[in-house]
Design an enzyme around this catalytic site. Sequence first.
Site, mmCIF file in Angstrom:
data_model
loop_
_atom_site.group_PDB
_atom_site.id
_atom_site.type_symbol
_atom_site.label_atom_id
_atom_site.label_comp_id
_atom_site.label_asym_id
_atom_site.label_seq_id
_atom_site.Cartn_x
_atom_site.Cartn_y
_atom_site.Cartn_z
ATOM 1 N N GLY A 12 10.069 -11.764 -9.152
ATOM 2 C CA GLY A 12 8.705 -11.628 -8.641
ATOM 3 C C GLY A 12 7.667 -11.575 -9.754
ATOM 4 C CG ASP A 60 19.189 -7.183 1.235
ATOM 5 O OD1 ASP A 60 18.493 -6.256 0.766
ATOM 6 O OD2 ASP A 60 19.138 -7.548 2.428
ATOM 7 C CE LYS A 86 3.884 -9.145 -3.712
ATOM 8 N NZ LYS A 86 3.766 -9.678 -5.048
ATOM 9 C CB SER A 125 1.124 1.811 -6.175
ATOM 10 O OG SER A 125 -0.184 1.486 -5.817
ATOM 11 C CE1 TYR A 150 3.603 -1.694 -1.451
ATOM 12 C CE2 TYR A 150 1.420 -0.689 -1.568
ATOM 13 C CZ TYR A 150 2.487 -1.293 -2.182
ATOM 14 O OH TYR A 150 2.448 -1.498 -3.536
ATOM 15 C CE LYS A 154 5.002 0.486 -4.370
ATOM 16 N NZ LYS A 154 6.156 -0.101 -5.074
ATOM 17 N NE ARG A 231 -9.544 -1.127 -5.569
ATOM 18 C CZ ARG A 231 -10.497 -0.617 -4.780
ATOM 19 N NH1 ARG A 231 -11.524 0.014 -5.310
ATOM 20 N NH2 ARG A 231 -10.418 -0.745 -3.468
ATOM 21 N NE ARG A 295 -9.181 -5.294 1.399
ATOM 22 C CZ ARG A 295 -8.454 -5.788 0.400
ATOM 23 N NH1 ARG A 295 -7.952 -7.010 0.480
ATOM 24 N NH2 ARG A 295 -8.254 -5.088 -0.693
ATOM 25 N N PRO A 296 -11.586 -2.727 5.907
ATOM 26 C CG PRO A 296 -11.134 -2.892 8.198
ATOM 27 C CD PRO A 296 -11.414 -3.723 6.984
#
Length: 343
Positions: A12, A60, A86, A125, A150, A154, A231, A295-296
């Site tokens: 990834g 997996d 994610k 995160s 999600y 974490k 951010r 964005r909510p």
Amino acid sequence: MKKTVLVSGGAGFIGSHVTVELSQAGYDVVIADNMSNCDDTNYKGVCAILGRKLPFENIDFCDAAAVSALFDKYTIDAVIHFAAYKAVGESVAEPLMYYKNNLGSFLNVLEASKNHGTHVLFSSSATVYGEPEKAPVTEESPRQPATSPYGNTKQMCEDFLRDCVKAYGMHGIALRYFNPIGAHPSALIGELPRGVPNNLVPFITQTAAGKRECLSIFGNDYPTPDGTCLRDYIDITDLAKAHVCAVTRMIENRMDEPYEIFNVGTGRPVSVLELVNAFEKVNNLKLNYRFAARRPGDVVGIWADPSLAERKLGWKAVRTVEETLASAWAWEKHLMEQALQDK
Ligand code: UDP
């Protein structure tokens, strides 16, 4: 003797960059991925950058027997766990899928690590801080109740690691990432979102490439200097290097506590509008964008206090946001060239 690191989810975006940095730092790396959310582009890119083929295992991590067999097959000194779903929105719609996959896979990693004396690095995160009362956030800043399954996974995985370290005498580190962006300077590996990107930078590069018509900037009426959210955008190569420092700290027995947490960010707040302007300037192009509704679920502003990582890991972000945005665009152009060649 060379030490071996297992990277789950190594095909990834973050996993591939970490694999490169670990290999270049002298570690043997085993990549394991079930390819459920990516193709082999990044794996091939990693091998091209390093000039050799790395061991790859298609497994997996929810399959406990397969994870146990993997730990039997290799002598693994440390595992870095990335293999997880994610997408925040998808997790709200499909919580069971997220809980089963993200928690189940990590429990198997913990169990195998306990049985084999393997050090564990968990990819956490900044989402665990929610909407912080005060920025920058330190590792001591309170975690807020998660606003999505999600985000909850974490927090739960951090707790799983903390409890296993305490009970079984293991060693673990959780790295809390802020906003990882950009691509490897070679432009051979990078972010490959499926479908419409949720994250800002892939949306920007795809808009610049003509794959998307217009970027929507979600909200320009926030209580910030220019009205857009703040951010902490961290270069992917810088972020990957933090993993090398953390793994080395565990392997060399230099931890102050058996379970440690570090923020991985730059410490610099950047607004959405500043990022867009910087992208246009460094790449000498005009981006089609418009202001849209908030964005909510977005937090207004969050950025790291990265001083603990600097003090204890000897790590700090060095790349400028301009360099990073140039690398993101170089990667998007590489993808366009690939697409043309494949035609
Ligand atoms: N954002 C935006 N347009 C997009 C995607 C994101 O304006 O198409 C904004 C989003 O509202 C947030 C920032 O960019 O303020 C970073 O969003 P991203 O999804 O990349 O990361 P997050 O911080 O939400 O995890």
